[in-house]
Design a protein around this motif. Structure first.
Motif, PDB file in Angstrom:
ATOM      1  N   ILE A 144       0.962  -1.354   0.013  1.00 12.87           N
ATOM      2  CA  ILE A 144       0.212  -0.003   0.126  1.00 12.87           C
ATOM      3  C   ILE A 144       0.868   1.267   0.073  1.00 12.87           C
ATOM      4  CG2 ILE A 144      -1.785   1.625   1.402  1.00 12.87           C
ATOM      5  CD1 ILE A 144      -2.886  -1.281   2.300  1.00 12.87           C
ATOM      6  N   LYS A 145       1.913   1.426   0.923  1.00  7.74           N
ATOM      7  CA  LYS A 145       2.995   2.246   1.114  1.00  7.74           C
ATOM      8  C   LYS A 145       3.709   2.589  -0.231  1.00  7.74           C
ATOM      9  CE  LYS A 145       3.843   4.723   4.107  1.00  7.74           C
ATOM     10  NZ  LYS A 145       3.426   6.052   4.558  1.00  7.74           N
ATOM     11  N   THR A 146       3.776   1.687  -0.981  1.00  9.36           N
ATOM     12  CA  THR A 146       4.573   1.808  -2.366  1.00  9.36           C
ATOM     13  C   THR A 146       3.625   2.447  -3.193  1.00  9.36           C
ATOM     14  OG1 THR A 146       5.445  -0.430  -2.138  1.00  9.36           O
ATOM     15  CG2 THR A 146       5.697   0.455  -4.302  1.00  9.36           C
ATOM     16  N   TYR A 147       2.308   2.318  -3.480  1.00 17.57           N
ATOM     17  CA  TYR A 147       1.791   3.144  -4.317  1.00 17.57           C
ATOM     18  C   TYR A 147       0.862   4.189  -3.833  1.00 17.57           C
ATOM     19  CZ  TYR A 147       2.771  -0.916  -7.547  1.00 17.57           C
ATOM     20  OH  TYR A 147       3.393  -1.715  -8.475  1.00 17.57           O
TER      21      TYR A 147
ATOM     22  N   LYS B   9       1.140   8.360   0.908  1.00 17.17           N
ATOM     23  CA  LYS B   9       0.823   9.639   1.775  1.00 17.17           C
ATOM     24  C   LYS B   9      -0.198   8.941   2.962  1.00 17.17           C
ATOM     25  CE  LYS B   9       1.373  13.504  -1.364  1.00 17.17           C
ATOM     26  NZ  LYS B   9       0.587  14.536  -2.155  1.00 17.17           N
ATOM     27  N   LEU B  10      -0.511   7.740   2.639  1.00 18.37           N
ATOM     28  CA  LEU B  10      -1.264   7.227   3.701  1.00 18.37           C
ATOM     29  C   LEU B  10      -0.507   6.933   5.179  1.00 18.37           C
ATOM     30  CD1 LEU B  10      -3.479   4.621   1.826  1.00 18.37           C
ATOM     31  CD2 LEU B  10      -4.156   7.025   2.488  1.00 18.37           C
ATOM     32  N   THR B  11      -1.061   7.193   6.188  1.00 18.36           N
ATOM     33  CA  THR B  11      -0.511   7.123   7.420  1.00 18.36           C
ATOM     34  C   THR B  11      -0.503   5.365   8.040  1.00 18.36           C
ATOM     35  OG1 THR B  11      -2.300   7.653   8.754  1.00 18.36           O
ATOM     36  CG2 THR B  11      -0.827   9.217   8.212  1.00 18.36           C
ATOM     37  N   GLY B  12      -0.060   5.373   9.008  1.00 18.28           N
ATOM     38  CA  GLY B  12      -0.101   3.907   9.381  1.00 18.28           C
ATOM     39  C   GLY B  12      -1.393   3.643  10.134  1.00 18.28           C
ATOM     40  N   SER B  13      -1.998   4.813  10.795  1.00 18.96           N
ATOM     41  CA  SER B  13      -3.298   4.570  11.388  1.00 18.96           C
ATOM     42  C   SER B  13      -4.502   4.288  10.107  1.00 18.96           C
ATOM     43  CB  SER B  13      -3.633   5.619  12.092  1.00 18.96           C
ATOM     44  OG  SER B  13      -2.760   5.938  13.065  1.00 18.96           O
ATOM     45  N   GLN B  14      -4.147   5.040   8.993  1.00 20.89           N
ATOM     46  CA  GLN B  14      -5.080   4.734   8.014  1.00 20.89           C
ATOM     47  C   GLN B  14      -5.085   3.465   7.393  1.00 20.89           C
ATOM     48  OE1 GLN B  14      -3.751   8.556   5.654  1.00 20.89           O
ATOM     49  NE2 GLN B  14      -5.912   9.189   5.944  1.00 20.89           N
ATOM     50  N   ILE B  15      -3.748   2.974   7.313  1.00 18.72           N
ATOM     51  CA  ILE B  15      -3.519   1.832   6.724  1.00 18.72           C
ATOM     52  C   ILE B  15      -4.288   0.518   7.466  1.00 18.72           C
ATOM     53  CG2 ILE B  15      -1.766  -0.029   6.083  1.00 18.72           C
ATOM     54  CD1 ILE B  15       0.138   2.245   5.006  1.00 18.72           C
ATOM     55  N   ARG B  16      -4.048   0.639   8.882  1.00 18.45           N
ATOM     56  CA  ARG B  16      -4.620  -0.211   9.811  1.00 18.45           C
ATOM     57  C   ARG B  16      -5.962  -0.416   9.678  1.00 18.45           C
ATOM     58  NH1 ARG B  16      -7.088   0.020  14.841  1.00 18.45           N
ATOM     59  NH2 ARG B  16      -7.150  -1.786  15.925  1.00 18.45           N
ATOM     60  N   ASP B  17      -6.586   1.018   9.494  1.00 19.71           N
ATOM     61  CA  ASP B  17      -8.043   0.874   9.277  1.00 19.71           C
ATOM     62  C   ASP B  17      -8.529   0.021   7.936  1.00 19.71           C
ATOM     63  OD1 ASP B  17      -8.390   2.351  11.531  1.00 19.71           O
ATOM     64  OD2 ASP B  17      -8.646   4.163  10.716  1.00 19.71           O
ATOM     65  N   ILE B  18      -7.755   0.436   7.009  1.00 16.95           N
ATOM     66  CA  ILE B  18      -8.156  -0.156   5.824  1.00 16.95           C
ATOM     67  C   ILE B  18      -8.061  -1.607   5.740  1.00 16.95           C
ATOM     68  CG2 ILE B  18      -7.077  -0.728   3.348  1.00 16.95           C
ATOM     69  CD1 ILE B  18      -6.281   2.518   3.347  1.00 16.95           C
ATOM     70  N   LEU B  19      -7.108  -2.101   6.547  1.00 17.07           N
ATOM     71  CA  LEU B  19      -6.595  -3.819   6.587  1.00 17.07           C
ATOM     72  C   LEU B  19      -7.764  -3.960   7.383  1.00 17.07           C
ATOM     73  CD1 LEU B  19      -2.886  -3.678   7.161  1.00 17.07           C
ATOM     74  CD2 LEU B  19      -3.948  -4.147   4.996  1.00 17.07           C
ATOM     75  N   LEU B  20      -8.242  -3.628   8.360  1.00 14.59           N
ATOM     76  CA  LEU B  20      -9.557  -4.081   9.248  1.00 14.59           C
ATOM     77  C   LEU B  20     -10.655  -4.040   8.176  1.00 14.59           C
ATOM     78  CD1 LEU B  20      -8.671  -2.464  12.596  1.00 14.59           C
ATOM     79  CD2 LEU B  20      -8.407  -4.982  12.016  1.00 14.59           C
ATOM     80  N   GLN B  21     -10.822  -3.011   7.615  1.00  8.53           N
ATOM     81  CA  GLN B  21     -12.316  -2.896   6.812  1.00  8.53           C
ATOM     82  C   GLN B  21     -12.107  -3.666   5.555  1.00  8.53           C
ATOM     83  OE1 GLN B  21     -12.517   1.224   6.514  1.00  8.53           O
ATOM     84  NE2 GLN B  21     -12.291   1.672   8.645  1.00  8.53           N
ATOM     85  N   THR B  22     -11.239  -4.510   5.160  1.00  8.91           N
ATOM     86  CA  THR B  22     -11.305  -5.054   3.875  1.00  8.91           C
ATOM     87  C   THR B  22     -10.844  -6.456   3.821  1.00  8.91           C
ATOM     88  OG1 THR B  22      -8.966  -4.588   3.405  1.00  8.91           O
ATOM     89  CG2 THR B  22     -10.537  -2.941   2.629  1.00  8.91           C
ATOM     90  N   VAL B  23     -11.088  -7.048   5.058  1.00 10.63           N
ATOM     91  CA  VAL B  23     -10.534  -8.531   5.456  1.00 10.63           C
ATOM     92  C   VAL B  23     -11.312  -9.542   4.511  1.00 10.63           C
ATOM     93  CG1 VAL B  23      -9.861  -8.276   7.638  1.00 10.63           C
ATOM     94  CG2 VAL B  23     -12.085  -8.735   7.165  1.00 10.63           C
ATOM     95  N   THR B  24     -11.049 -10.444   4.169  1.00  5.07           N
ATOM     96  CA  THR B  24     -11.569 -11.585   3.735  1.00  5.07           C
ATOM     97  C   THR B  24     -12.550 -12.205   4.893  1.00  5.07           C
ATOM     98  OG1 THR B  24     -10.114 -12.395   2.035  1.00  5.07           O
ATOM     99  CG2 THR B  24     -11.946 -14.005   2.453  1.00  5.07           C
ATOM    100  N   SER B  25     -13.776 -11.675   4.874  1.00  2.00           N
ATOM    101  CA  SER B  25     -14.744 -11.979   6.072  1.00  2.00           C
ATOM    102  C   SER B  25     -14.875 -13.667   6.184  1.00  2.00           C
ATOM    103  CB  SER B  25     -15.920 -11.387   5.768  1.00  2.00           C
ATOM    104  OG  SER B  25     -17.061 -11.642   7.043  1.00  2.00           O
TER     105      SER B  25
ATOM    106  N   LYS C 255      -7.433  -1.638  -3.132  1.00  2.00           N
ATOM    107  CA  LYS C 255      -8.537  -1.010  -3.949  1.00  2.00           C
ATOM    108  C   LYS C 255      -8.968   0.206  -2.760  1.00  2.00           C
ATOM    109  CE  LYS C 255     -10.867  -4.742  -6.542  1.00  2.00           C
ATOM    110  NZ  LYS C 255     -12.082  -5.494  -6.523  1.00  2.00           N
ATOM    111  N   ALA C 256      -9.209  -0.171  -1.565  1.00  2.00           N
ATOM    112  CA  ALA C 256      -9.604   0.993  -0.606  1.00  2.00           C
ATOM    113  C   ALA C 256      -8.632   2.077  -0.469  1.00  2.00           C
ATOM    114  CB  ALA C 256     -10.120   0.275   0.889  1.00  2.00           C
ATOM    115  N   ALA C 257      -7.309   1.745  -0.382  1.00  3.86           N
ATOM    116  CA  ALA C 257      -6.262   2.667  -0.366  1.00  3.86           C
ATOM    117  C   ALA C 257      -6.300   3.460  -1.747  1.00  3.86           C
ATOM    118  CB  ALA C 257      -4.835   1.948  -0.417  1.00  3.86           C
ATOM    119  N   ASP C 258      -6.618   3.038  -2.827  1.00  5.11           N
ATOM    120  CA  ASP C 258      -6.772   3.910  -4.139  1.00  5.11           C
ATOM    121  C   ASP C 258      -7.883   4.772  -3.692  1.00  5.11           C
ATOM    122  OD1 ASP C 258      -5.746   3.941  -7.019  1.00  5.11           O
ATOM    123  OD2 ASP C 258      -7.914   3.812  -7.236  1.00  5.11           O
ATOM    124  N   LYS C 259      -9.072   4.270  -3.381  1.00  2.00           N
ATOM    125  CA  LYS C 259     -10.049   5.106  -3.090  1.00  2.00           C
ATOM    126  C   LYS C 259     -10.032   6.379  -2.316  1.00  2.00           C
ATOM    127  CE  LYS C 259     -15.193   4.936  -2.280  1.00  2.00           C
ATOM    128  NZ  LYS C 259     -16.304   4.070  -1.845  1.00  2.00           N
TER     129      LYS C 259
END
Length: 573
Positions: free
Chosen positions: A504-507, A510-526, A566-570
């Motif tokens: 995610i940080k590669t592309y 500008k996203l922060t660690g806290s934002q990435i944590r939120d993204i990872l939590l919200q986009t899991v394979t449920s 996908k969520a990071a891109d959005k």
């Protein structure tokens, strides 16, 4: 790490029997010909490949045509790594302000920290062979203050030349209680030392019982244990002394030996051999756990966070296989025949050594390593596994370091233990609430799962305390010496999460660690709604209970690279 054991739960063993031997060397053609969903399953997805991997392959398909904007640094705080491994050497972080010339070119206090730093090394190039557990360190720190003080009833005693003498109460009762409750459960040294004091106490009580029974009986000899129990037992159930415990111990021994003679049972407790055996066990424990060589090799004061000028730049350590496998999952060139496919091609690996052999990392080393990583540009930091014992002052060092990382936008990842503990009932550190203030938003806890999308049966769990699961069982990766092996362990799962975060940080730098944590939590394979059996340990007893997946972790699922990018891109738009 951990409650009573914290050897890093990591294995480079692979299968059973002859198959295992083949996987301890460079992979042969049969392995290379396996389907990717078998050989490299963690990159795959359930929808496309029928396995619960991370979906990295599909994430790269989504990212086609997009420009990589950064080469994110992932700091691995743990064991060393093989920086010359063919799959890793192009992805090893290099300190842009440092040269290998024996000088501290960047003036950061660390000489020749070209690729990272070893916080358990000495100036002569030595590296500590193992590190003590935190419980042993705390015992040694507090032993002279509290080790010989026993509380019996409302009074305090010490044993001088084997004789019990009353003494003043400790000035710091909170610390005394901490020593005798928390540390006792964490320190093999304290348990062995306490056994010696218990022998002295039992000798005192057996002598007391002997005097008491003879004072009220007309008999001079021929007493039975039953006689002593009747005459010497506590008068009330509320008796706060050790009397009742000693009576129970006496009865237990008589029952086990099938002998009710008082003198014979009494003499067993008074035996010099009994005392000598306990002293020998303590000496053996000291020889094994009492000195990890910190003072001789490193030479710092581990209780002084401002004493920072120590360590060396030796990164290829005796335990480098583990760190190399973690790094091999995260970074390196993809689609190279015979290798595993790492997750983040552009990531750079920074190595910060705080672990060696058995034991638990010094918290000072971890705190300074986190700060080093942040100050040298790391976007993701991977810690060793959690621990159940963080002394208060040192816990503050860690929480302040993670808070510093939060302020700088750095994601911190920590794997949980394989101890079957419910973390809503038992506290492990670091955690998001450890400093008593606002929740740490950049700290992510990880457990491991398998191809079938099932969590490890022994993983620690908690609906709020564990964030996410990731593949960690039978994962192929680089290993020391330009070979590739399969490995199992929660550190491998943390590598998966770190790899996706680095992708995610590669592309989207500008996203922060806290934002990435939120993204990872919200986009899991449920995996919500999936019912499963889970091992659980409560009060020292093991059981198997049924749980829903969402009762085990906050996200209710397994990290998903495709949905995350996908969520990071959005979000980045």
């Amino acid at each position: 790490m951990k409650k009573y054991f914290t050897i890093l739960m990591m294995s480079v063993l692979v299968a059973i029997g002859s198959a295992a031997k083949a996987q301890l060397v460079k992979q042969n053609s049969k392995v290379e010909e396996q389907k990717q969903s078998n050989r490299d399953w963690y990159n795959c997805s359930f929808e496309k490949d029928g396995v619960y991997g991370v979906g990295v392959n599909e994430a790269y398909e989504f990212l086609k045509g997009k420009k990589a904007k950064a080469k994110p640094i992932v700091a691995l705080i743990g064991t060393g790594i093989d920086t010359e491994h063919e799959a890793l050497k192009a992805n090893i972080w290099k300190n842009p302000k440092e040269k290998a010339d024996g000088k501290d070119n960047d003036k950061n206090g660390y000489v020749d920290d070209v690729n990272g730093w070893n916080f358990i090394g000495g100036k002569d190039g030595q590296v500590m062979p193992f590190v003590n557990r935190e419980g042993e360190r705390e015992f040694l720190r507090l032993k002279d203050k509290y080790g010989d003080i026993m509380k019996d009833g409302g009074k305090f005693y010490t044993f001088v030349s084997g004789k019990r003498e009353e003494c003043a109460a400790p000035e710091n009762m909170e610390e005394y209680n901490y020593f005798n409750s928390v540390i006792r459960g964490e320190s093999r040294l304290l348990q062995a030392y306490g056994a010696i004091n218990s022998v002295y106490n039992s000798r005192y009580y057996m002598g007391l019982f002997d005097r008491e029974v003879r004072a009220v009986s007309l008999k001079k000899t021929g007493f039975t244990v039953e006689d002593v129990v009747k005459m010497c037992s506590p008068k009330t159930a509320e008796d706060p002394t050790s009397r009742g415990i000693m009576i129970a111990a006496l009865q237990m021994r008589a029952h086990m030996m099938k002998n009710d003679e008082w003198e014979r049972n009494r003499d067993a407790f008074l035996s010099e051999t009994y005392l000598a055996d306990q002293k020998k066990k303590y000496e053996q424990a000291v020889a094994r756990y009492g000195n990890d060589g910190r003072q001789a090799i490193v030479g710092d004061n581990y209780l002084d966070i401002n004493d920072r000028a120590y360590g060396n730049n030796v990164l290829l350590t005796a335990d480098a296989a583990i760190g190399t496998m973690i790094a091999g999952v995260i970074a390196g060139q993809r689609d190279v025949e015979g290798r595993n496919n790492p997750i983040a091609e552009q990531a750079r690996i920074m190595t910060l050594v705080v672990e060696a052999g058995a034991g638990e990392p010094y918290l000072k080393d971890m705190a300074l390593a986190i700060r080093y990583a942040v100050e040298h540009g790391a976007s993701v930091v991977v810690l060793p596994q959690q621990n159940s014992l963080y002394p208060e002052v040192q816990k503050q060092w860690i929480s302040e370091a993670i808070r510093y990382a939060e302020q700088k936008g750095v994601l911190v990842i920590v794997p949980v233990h394989e101890m079957s503990r419910d973390m809503s009932e038992e506290t492990f550190f670091p955690n998001r609430w450890m400093d008593g203030g606002k929740e740490l938003t950049n700290l992510m806890t990880v457990g491991m799962s398998d191809k079938e999308g099932m969590p490890s049966a022994n993983s620690n769990f908690g609906a709020k305390e564990l964030d996410i699961y990731a593949p960690g069982i039978k994962v192929l990766s680089a290993c020391t010496g330009d070979i590739y092996q399969y490995g199992n362990g929660v550190p491998m799962a943390s590598a998966m999460v770190a790899g996706v975060a680095a992708l995610i940080k590669t592309y989207y730098p500008k996203l922060t660690g806290s934002q990435i944590r939120d993204i990872l939590l919200q986009t899991v394979t449920s995996r919500k709604g999936v019912e499963l059996e889970k091992n659980v340990t409560r009060g020292g007893k093991n059981a198997v209970d049924l749980y829903l997946f969402e009762q085990l972790c906050l996200s209710g699922g397994i990290v998903n690279a495709l949905e995350a990018v996908k969520a990071a891109d959005k979000l980045s738009k």
